[in-house]
Scaffold this motif. Structure first.
Motif, short mmCIF file in Angstrom:
data_model
loop_
_atom_site.label_atom_id
_atom_site.label_comp_id
_atom_site.label_asym_id
_atom_site.label_seq_id
_atom_site.Cartn_x
_atom_site.Cartn_y
_atom_site.Cartn_z
N HIS A 110 0.79 -1.42 -0.08
CA HIS A 110 0.03 -0.19 -0.01
C HIS A 110 0.85 1.31 -0.20
CE1 HIS A 110 -3.74 -2.20 0.48
NE2 HIS A 110 -3.01 -3.11 1.33
N GLY A 111 0.23 2.32 -0.41
CA GLY A 111 0.93 3.62 -0.54
C GLY A 111 1.69 4.09 0.72
N ALA A 112 1.42 3.77 1.91
CA ALA A 112 1.82 4.04 3.15
C ALA A 112 3.04 3.51 3.49
CB ALA A 112 0.84 3.78 4.34
N GLN A 113 3.18 2.06 2.81
CA GLN A 113 4.47 1.37 2.90
C GLN A 113 5.43 1.96 1.92
OE1 GLN A 113 2.00 -2.34 2.52
NE2 GLN A 113 3.15 -3.15 4.01
N HIS A 114 6.19 3.23 1.95
CA HIS A 114 7.07 3.68 1.21
C HIS A 114 8.17 4.16 2.15
CE1 HIS A 114 4.74 7.26 2.47
NE2 HIS A 114 5.75 8.04 2.44
N HIS A 115 9.20 4.41 1.55
CA HIS A 115 10.67 4.93 2.27
C HIS A 115 11.09 5.85 1.25
CE1 HIS A 115 13.28 2.20 -0.07
NE2 HIS A 115 12.12 1.57 0.34
N PHE A 116 12.25 6.51 1.93
CA PHE A 116 12.78 7.64 1.01
C PHE A 116 14.46 7.31 1.39
CE2 PHE A 116 9.17 9.82 2.69
CZ PHE A 116 8.80 10.54 1.26
N GLY A 117 15.26 6.94 0.24
CA GLY A 117 16.57 6.55 0.21
C GLY A 117 16.73 5.03 0.28
N TRP A 118 18.00 4.69 0.32
CA TRP A 118 18.29 3.21 0.35
C TRP A 118 19.05 2.85 1.49
CZ3 TRP A 118 15.78 0.78 -3.30
CH2 TRP A 118 15.45 1.23 -4.52
N ASP A 119 18.46 1.82 2.39
CA ASP A 119 19.11 1.53 3.58
C ASP A 119 18.84 -0.03 3.82
OD1 ASP A 119 19.99 1.06 6.37
OD2 ASP A 119 19.35 3.18 7.04
N ASN A 120 19.96 -0.64 3.76
CA ASN A 120 19.62 -2.23 3.89
C ASN A 120 19.18 -2.71 5.30
OD1 ASN A 120 22.19 -2.37 5.34
ND2 ASN A 120 23.49 -2.82 3.54
N SER A 121 19.29 -1.85 6.27
CA SER A 121 18.87 -2.23 7.64
C SER A 121 17.19 -1.89 7.78
CB SER A 121 19.50 -1.45 8.67
OG SER A 121 19.31 -0.16 8.64
N SER A 140 6.51 11.46 -7.50
CA SER A 140 7.86 11.72 -6.72
C SER A 140 7.71 12.99 -5.81
CB SER A 140 8.73 12.16 -7.91
OG SER A 140 8.24 13.01 -8.74
N SER A 141 6.68 13.67 -5.73
CA SER A 141 6.46 14.55 -4.77
C SER A 141 5.93 14.13 -3.38
CB SER A 141 5.83 15.92 -5.10
OG SER A 141 4.32 15.58 -4.95
N ALA A 142 5.85 12.82 -3.22
CA ALA A 142 5.24 12.27 -2.13
C ALA A 142 3.62 12.94 -1.80
CB ALA A 142 6.13 12.10 -1.11
N GLY A 143 3.08 13.44 -2.64
CA GLY A 143 1.78 13.92 -2.35
C GLY A 143 1.91 15.69 -2.22
N ALA A 159 8.23 25.83 -5.37
CA ALA A 159 9.11 26.49 -4.73
C ALA A 159 9.24 26.18 -3.26
CB ALA A 159 8.90 28.06 -4.64
N ALA A 160 8.10 25.58 -2.65
CA ALA A 160 8.00 25.24 -1.39
C ALA A 160 8.40 23.53 -1.32
CB ALA A 160 6.63 25.42 -0.73
N LEU A 161 8.77 22.88 -2.31
CA LEU A 161 8.89 21.51 -2.13
C LEU A 161 9.84 21.15 -0.96
CD1 LEU A 161 8.91 20.37 -5.92
CD2 LEU A 161 7.20 19.63 -3.85
N ASP A 162 9.69 19.90 -0.35
CA ASP A 162 10.43 19.71 0.74
C ASP A 162 11.40 18.48 0.23
OD1 ASP A 162 11.94 18.28 2.84
OD2 ASP A 162 10.10 17.87 4.06
N PHE A 163 12.67 18.75 -0.19
CA PHE A 163 13.33 17.77 -0.91
C PHE A 163 13.77 16.56 -0.01
CE2 PHE A 163 13.74 20.62 -4.03
CZ PHE A 163 14.12 19.89 -5.41
N GLY A 164 13.34 16.50 1.47
CA GLY A 164 13.64 15.30 2.27
C GLY A 164 12.40 14.32 1.85
N ARG A 165 11.66 14.80 1.23
CA ARG A 165 10.39 13.79 0.70
C ARG A 165 10.19 13.77 -0.74
NH1 ARG A 165 5.50 16.56 2.58
NH2 ARG A 165 4.28 14.60 2.08
N ILE A 166 11.35 13.62 -1.35
CA ILE A 166 11.20 13.41 -2.75
C ILE A 166 11.50 11.99 -3.24
CG2 ILE A 166 12.52 14.16 -4.99
CD1 ILE A 166 10.66 16.17 -4.25
N ASN A 167 10.97 11.44 -4.23
CA ASN A 167 11.16 10.07 -4.71
C ASN A 167 10.93 9.13 -3.87
OD1 ASN A 167 11.87 11.03 -7.35
ND2 ASN A 167 13.44 9.82 -7.64
#
Length: 319
Positions: A10-21, A41-44, A56-64
């Motif tokens: 489901h959509g809530a089961q997402h993450h940002f970045g790669w981390d093998n832990s 890719s803007s996570a909504g 202009a207000a995009l939070d890049f911590g929540r991209i892709n």
């Protein structure tokens, strides 16, 4: 939508970045077919009602954001994960499929020339995602695919989702569409596969930094090829890859010189100039348009000291 899917992520089961832990969202046996509900890719952060101020207000911590990860039982370093891409299904909002393309300051091939935010919103039939109107000028043929698709890396810790990796990731290969089969190197036990960043259309190069970014459900089958020892991803396609664009030929501009990046910039800038002069587009509109449907190609790389980069723009879009 997926009568034979074994699992839904489901959509809530997402993450940002790669981390093998990161704990897996699901553990599956090889051969499982999975439906992933992928966010845009803007996570909504952007929606069909967004304005340029939202760019202009995009939070890049929540991209892709990517959906997953999936632990495939038996996958070990040195294996390959075989990803058979079954289908993509646009997520309708108010009865319509939708997407966005933006110029994000500081991002894109011509970031030094396009310093202000810009935004184009797209609408299309979710049941038949064939094409989408681009303002008053034309219509872009659609070819849905996932821009980000990959496995976790062996290196521990968190890693940015933005650059592509040897195990896949933000590949932005538009030919990874329905029917294609992708082989990904496995570097950690279970592979830890994730997918997201779904696009309704993109040109080769994604030159402004965004495609038609669109939330979609992606259906894939995951299998293993033992001891494949791939160095990088590879894939096969089910047939021709440009039929949706070829019908009326192309306009082509070039960049020539000793540096491929400079050549690419010159070729794209030349096409923007051509579209603005011929069709009266604003430069930022032309920049976003060519990112969704124009293709960068290396035409010549052997005749030192200069190489040729070409930019192909499909005439069917505006005719």
């Amino acid at each position: 939508m997926c009568n034979n899917c074994d699992y839904t992520i489901h959509g809530a089961q997402h993450h940002f970045g790669w981390d093998n832990s990161r704990p897996p969202a699901q553990r599956v046996e090889p051969g499982a077919t999975i439906r992933f509900e992928c966010l845009d890719s803007s996570a909504g952060q952007l929606s069909p009602r967004s304005t340029v101020g939202d760019v202009a207000a995009l939070d890049f911590g929540r991209i892709n954001p990517v959906s997953g990860p999936i632990h495939v039982e038996g996958a070990m370093p040195g294996d390959a994960l075989k990803v058979t891409i079954d289908s993509f299904h646009p997520q309708a909002q108010d009865g319509r499929g939708w997407g966005w393309t933006a110029n994000i300051p500081g991002f894109g091939l011509l970031a030094d020339q396009f310093t202000q935010p810009a935004l184009t919103l797209w609408s299309f039939d979710p049941a038949n995602p064939d094409s989408a109107l681009f303002g008053k000028w034309g219509r872009v043929p659609l070819k849905p695919f996932a821009g980000t698709i990959g496995c976790a890396m062996a290196e521990p810790g968190a890693h940015s989702i933005v650059p592509p990796r040897r195990v896949g990731g933000n590949l932005d290969i538009r030919d990874l569409a329905a029917g294609s089969v992708l082989y990904l190197p496995v570097e950690v036990e279970g592979a830890l596969f994730s997918i997201g960043d779904t696009h309704a259309a993109q040109g080769d190069g994604e030159v402004c930094g965004t495609a038609i970014e669109s939330p979609m459900d992606a259906v894939v089958k995951l299998e293993l090829v033992k001891d494949a020892n791939l160095r990088f991803p590879r894939f096969t396609t089910a047939g021709p890859v440009t039929r949706h664009l070829d019908a009326k030929g192309y306009e082509v501009t070039t960049g020539i010189g000793p540096d491929l990046m400079s050549g690419a910039r010159d070729a794209v800038a030349g096409m923007i100039d051509l579209l603005c002069a011929r069709h009266g587009m604003a430069p930022e509109d032309a920049y976003m348009l060519v990112s969704t449907c124009g293709d960068l190609r290396i035409s010549e790389i052997v005749d030192a000291p200069n190489w040729v980069v070409s930019f192909y723009f499909p005439r069917v879009v505006l005719e």
